[in-house]
Structures are given as structure tokens and as C-alpha cells.
Design a protein around this motif. Sequence first.
Motif, PDB file in Angstrom:
ATOM      1  N   GLN A  15      -1.796  11.165  -9.782  1.00  0.00           N
ATOM      2  CA  GLN A  15      -1.091  10.200 -10.874  1.00  0.00           C
ATOM      3  C   GLN A  15      -0.096   9.420  -9.771  1.00  0.00           C
ATOM      4  N   CYS A  16      -0.132   7.911 -10.204  1.00  0.00           N
ATOM      5  CA  CYS A  16       0.839   7.114  -9.561  1.00  0.00           C
ATOM      6  C   CYS A  16       2.102   7.330 -10.439  1.00  0.00           C
ATOM      7  N   CYS A  19       3.087   3.549 -11.817  1.00  0.00           N
ATOM      8  CA  CYS A  19       2.110   2.533 -12.776  1.00  0.00           C
ATOM      9  C   CYS A  19       1.402   3.729 -13.776  1.00  0.00           C
ATOM     10  N   MET A  21      -1.361   5.428 -12.915  1.00  0.00           N
ATOM     11  CA  MET A  21      -2.700   5.408 -12.816  1.00  0.00           C
ATOM     12  C   MET A  21      -3.393   6.884 -12.443  1.00  0.00           C
ATOM     13  N   CYS A  40      -0.836   4.238  -3.888  1.00  0.00           N
ATOM     14  CA  CYS A  40      -1.538   3.886  -5.210  1.00  0.00           C
ATOM     15  C   CYS A  40      -2.549   2.908  -4.937  1.00  0.00           C
ATOM     16  N   VAL A  41      -3.736   2.658  -5.223  1.00  0.00           N
ATOM     17  CA  VAL A  41      -4.591   1.670  -4.729  1.00  0.00           C
ATOM     18  C   VAL A  41      -4.333   0.590  -6.042  1.00  0.00           C
ATOM     19  N   SER A  42      -3.510   0.608  -6.939  1.00  0.00           N
ATOM     20  CA  SER A  42      -3.222  -0.537  -7.958  1.00  0.00           C
ATOM     21  C   SER A  42      -2.145  -0.997  -7.649  1.00  0.00           C
ATOM     22  N   CYS A  43      -0.952  -0.400  -7.400  1.00  0.00           N
ATOM     23  CA  CYS A  43       0.434  -0.898  -7.367  1.00  0.00           C
ATOM     24  C   CYS A  43       1.181  -0.902  -6.090  1.00  0.00           C
ATOM     25  N   ASP A  44       0.647   0.058  -5.090  1.00  0.00           N
ATOM     26  CA  ASP A  44       1.361   0.450  -3.822  1.00  0.00           C
ATOM     27  C   ASP A  44       2.473   1.460  -4.207  1.00  0.00           C
ATOM     28  N   SER A  47       1.490   8.117  -5.275  1.00  0.00           N
ATOM     29  CA  SER A  47       0.578   9.096  -5.839  1.00  0.00           C
ATOM     30  C   SER A  47       0.955  10.434  -5.881  1.00  0.00           C
TER      31      SER A  47
END
Length: 59
Positions: A15-16, A19, A21, A40-44, A47
Motif C-alpha cells: 500500500q502506498c 495515496c 493505492m 507507487c506507480v500512481s503518485c511516486d 509503497s
Amino acid sequence: MFSKKKITMAYTVEQCTKCGMQVKRKFEEGDILFVNTTKCVSCDGLSMIEKIFGESVDQ
């Protein structure tokens, strides 16, 4: 009458911390709870491993 074999598959949930995710993946040797792992692939953000668990599957 016939018994089915059950296989337990191990999974890791990351889990990030920024964010929130979540990503579920197969467990890898060396996974440790609450350790920062990857970006994280979503917000950098970073994780962190939140959960390690197994699921039984009939074969």
C-alpha cells in the motif's frame, strides 16, 4: 469420496503511504511486513508491505 488436493498460494499486499493505492502480488522470499519496498506507480510515493496472507485453492 474423492479428496481434492488444496494448494495454498502466498500473496503480499503493498500500500502506498501517500495515496493509499493497494497492489496484490505473489509473495517473494524476503518480503517483510511494514517495510518500504518500491515507488507507487500512481503518485511516486513509497509503497509499504501491509499484509502477507495465503489463499487455498482446490486442485
